[in-house]
Scaffold this motif. Structure first.
Motif, PDB file in Angstrom:
ATOM      1  N   UNK A   6      37.356   7.313 100.844  1.00 42.91           N
ATOM      2  CA  UNK A   6      37.358   8.536 100.046  1.00 42.91           C
ATOM      3  C   UNK A   6      38.773   8.873  99.606  1.00 42.91           C
ATOM      4  N   UNK A   7      38.851   9.589  98.490  1.00 50.55           N
ATOM      5  CA  UNK A   7      40.116  10.094  97.965  1.00 50.55           C
ATOM      6  C   UNK A   7      39.950  11.582  97.673  1.00 50.55           C
ATOM      7  N   UNK A   8      40.968  12.370  98.010  1.00 49.08           N
ATOM      8  CA  UNK A   8      41.012  13.787  97.666  1.00 49.08           C
ATOM      9  C   UNK A   8      42.199  14.032  96.745  1.00 49.08           C
ATOM     10  N   UNK A   9      41.969  14.699  95.629  1.00 52.42           N
ATOM     11  CA  UNK A   9      43.034  15.023  94.696  1.00 52.42           C
ATOM     12  C   UNK A   9      42.817  16.451  94.209  1.00 52.42           C
ATOM     13  N   UNK A  10      43.871  17.087  93.737  1.00 51.18           N
ATOM     14  CA  UNK A  10      43.767  18.471  93.312  1.00 51.18           C
ATOM     15  C   UNK A  10      43.752  18.682  91.820  1.00 51.18           C
ATOM     16  N   UNK A  17      47.334   6.812  89.915  1.00 49.20           N
ATOM     17  CA  UNK A  17      46.052   6.625  89.256  1.00 49.20           C
ATOM     18  C   UNK A  17      46.131   7.449  87.978  1.00 49.20           C
ATOM     19  N   UNK A  18      46.140   6.805  86.806  1.00 49.35           N
ATOM     20  CA  UNK A  18      46.432   7.519  85.566  1.00 49.35           C
ATOM     21  C   UNK A  18      45.635   8.813  85.412  1.00 49.35           C
ATOM     22  N   UNK A  19      46.354   9.854  84.994  1.00 52.87           N
ATOM     23  CA  UNK A  19      45.734  11.143  84.745  1.00 52.87           C
ATOM     24  C   UNK A  19      45.569  12.012  85.965  1.00 52.87           C
ATOM     25  N   UNK A  20      45.810  11.469  87.129  1.00 52.95           N
ATOM     26  CA  UNK A  20      45.509  12.179  88.367  1.00 52.95           C
ATOM     27  C   UNK A  20      46.774  12.622  89.087  1.00 52.95           C
ATOM     28  N   UNK A  21      46.705  13.803  89.704  1.00 56.47           N
ATOM     29  CA  UNK A  21      47.808  14.304  90.501  1.00 56.47           C
ATOM     30  C   UNK A  21      47.875  13.630  91.863  1.00 56.47           C
ATOM     31  N   UNK A  22      48.778  14.125  92.693  1.00 53.16           N
ATOM     32  CA  UNK A  22      48.976  13.582  94.037  1.00 53.16           C
ATOM     33  C   UNK A  22      47.663  13.622  94.817  1.00 53.16           C
ATOM     34  N   UNK A  23      47.436  12.591  95.620  1.00 57.81           N
ATOM     35  CA  UNK A  23      46.151  12.454  96.305  1.00 57.81           C
ATOM     36  C   UNK A  23      46.350  11.802  97.667  1.00 57.81           C
ATOM     37  N   UNK A  24      45.298  11.857  98.460  1.00 54.49           N
ATOM     38  CA  UNK A  24      45.257  11.115  99.727  1.00 54.49           C
ATOM     39  C   UNK A  24      43.992  10.263  99.756  1.00 54.49           C
ATOM     40  N   UNK A  25      44.078   9.148 100.462  1.00 55.14           N
ATOM     41  CA  UNK A  25      42.915   8.292 100.694  1.00 55.14           C
ATOM     42  C   UNK A  25      42.771   8.066 102.188  1.00 55.14           C
ATOM     43  N   UNK A  38      36.404   0.520  95.411  1.00 58.20           N
ATOM     44  CA  UNK A  38      37.729   0.787  95.948  1.00 58.20           C
ATOM     45  C   UNK A  38      37.767   2.146  96.638  1.00 58.20           C
ATOM     46  N   UNK A  39      37.258   3.193  95.968  1.00 55.47           N
ATOM     47  CA  UNK A  39      37.228   4.509  96.592  1.00 55.47           C
ATOM     48  C   UNK A  39      36.315   5.445  95.806  1.00 55.47           C
ATOM     49  N   UNK A  40      35.993   6.560  96.434  1.00 53.09           N
ATOM     50  CA  UNK A  40      35.239   7.646  95.810  1.00 53.09           C
ATOM     51  C   UNK A  40      36.155   8.864  95.779  1.00 53.09           C
TER      52      UNK A  40
END
Length: 310
Positions: free
Chosen positions: A116-120, A99-107, A65-67
């Motif tokens: 790809x996904x970037x999260x902070x 996505x559980x446990x994860x902050x705001x992100x972009x794909x 699905x993504x990295x």
């Protein structure tokens, strides 16, 4: 200051039979479940603090699905979004905790189609009480570990129909550093080995067999402590009947390896002992060319190049 990618965070894999795949990833490979939500299970290795470094979702076909990559600062996610939108890339925002446990992100899709996904930010949940270590700087009590129990996610190898173009895009847009590369005898690039931090490899980008191949993942690597762990992993896979795809030592990176594979989904794990650090900010990439060595493996061989498409 430009936005930065700090490290490889997680991979989101798809499998046609979630429970059967868990027999491989959890029971055999030794990853720990942190959460199960619907048809998705989130896992991490025994020395990882973050909520997950892998997710498994039941789907009709095996896939990726993504990295996920963590940025150096949470605000860098938005800065990358602006940068990519200016370039005309299609950027999708992912809400906090979608996505559980994860902050705001972009794909977004990297040429030629790797998602790809970037999260902070990501939560760091405690393990179950019965698995909690008494050492405050250790996550899981190792006395209850699976015989393999890898330490942490190490790197990912992707295959791309334009491997050199993909690697150059990652350097120019995400700031990845080239650690090593291998060119065929005709000068064409076979593989570029990149890092977002000081480890020897976060991402290996390999040229697909043909230019019409879909982008794919060959393996996700998890770190183990010593070569003895590689033999233990091979032994466990033999006992449980899971396929192995080679054991030995790479020439590139010098990493010692054991490859094994979930027969249900085709997803492959490399158990890897790691290698050197590249702390030098002016690092000169190690250049290999076909003919420098008889093979790209220093010891042993990789027995399968089968990979899973996005």
């Amino acid at each position: 200051m430009s936005p930065e990618v700090a490290r490889l965070g997680h991979v989101a894999l798809e499998t046609p039979d979630l429970d059967a795949s868990l027999e491989f990833f959890r029971d055999a490979a030794g990853l720990e479940i942190t959460e199960r939500t619907g048809d998705t299970v989130y896992l991490r290795a025994v020395d990882e603090w973050d909520h997950h470094s892998m997710s498994l979702t039941e789907a009709e076909e095996p896939g990726i699905d993504h990295v996920g990559w963590q940025t150096a600062e949470p605000e860098h996610v938005g800065e990358y979004a602006e940068q990519f939108e200016t370039q005309g890339l299609d950027v999708t925002w992912v809400d906090d905790d979608a996505e559980p446990g994860q902050g705001e992100a972009i794909r977004f899709d990297v040429p030629e189609g790797h998602r790809f996904e970037l999260y902070g930010e990501m939560e760091k949940p405690d393990p179950p009480a019965e698995r909690d270590s008494k050492l405050k700087n250790r996550v899981y009590d190792p006395s209850g570990d699976n015989p393999i129990a890898p330490n942490r996610i190490d790197h990912l190898q992707i295959w791309d129909p334009d491997g050199l173009g993909c690697a150059e895009w990652l350097q120019e847009n995400l700031g990845f550093q080239v650690q090593e590369f291998w060119d065929d005898a005709d000068g064409e690039r076979w593989g570029t080995f990149l890092s977002a931090c000081e480890v020897k490899i976060d991402l290996a980008v390999v040229q697909s067999t043909t230019e019409t191949d879909d982008p794919a993942v060959h393996h996700v690597a998890y770190d183990v402590t010593s070569a003895n762990d590689l033999f233990a992993a091979h032994d466990v896979m033999n006992e449980l009947g899971f396929p192995t795809d080679g054991i030995g030592q790479h020439a590139i990176s010098r990493g010692e390896f054991c490859y094994t594979r979930d027969p249900v989904s085709g997803h492959r794990i490399e158990f890897n002992t790691g290698s050197y650090l590249t702390l030098d900010p002016h690092w000169e990439p190690v250049a290999w060319q076909e003919g420098d060595l008889k093979d790209r493996q220093w010891i042993g061989a990789i027995e399968s190049t089968e990979r899973v498409r996005y």
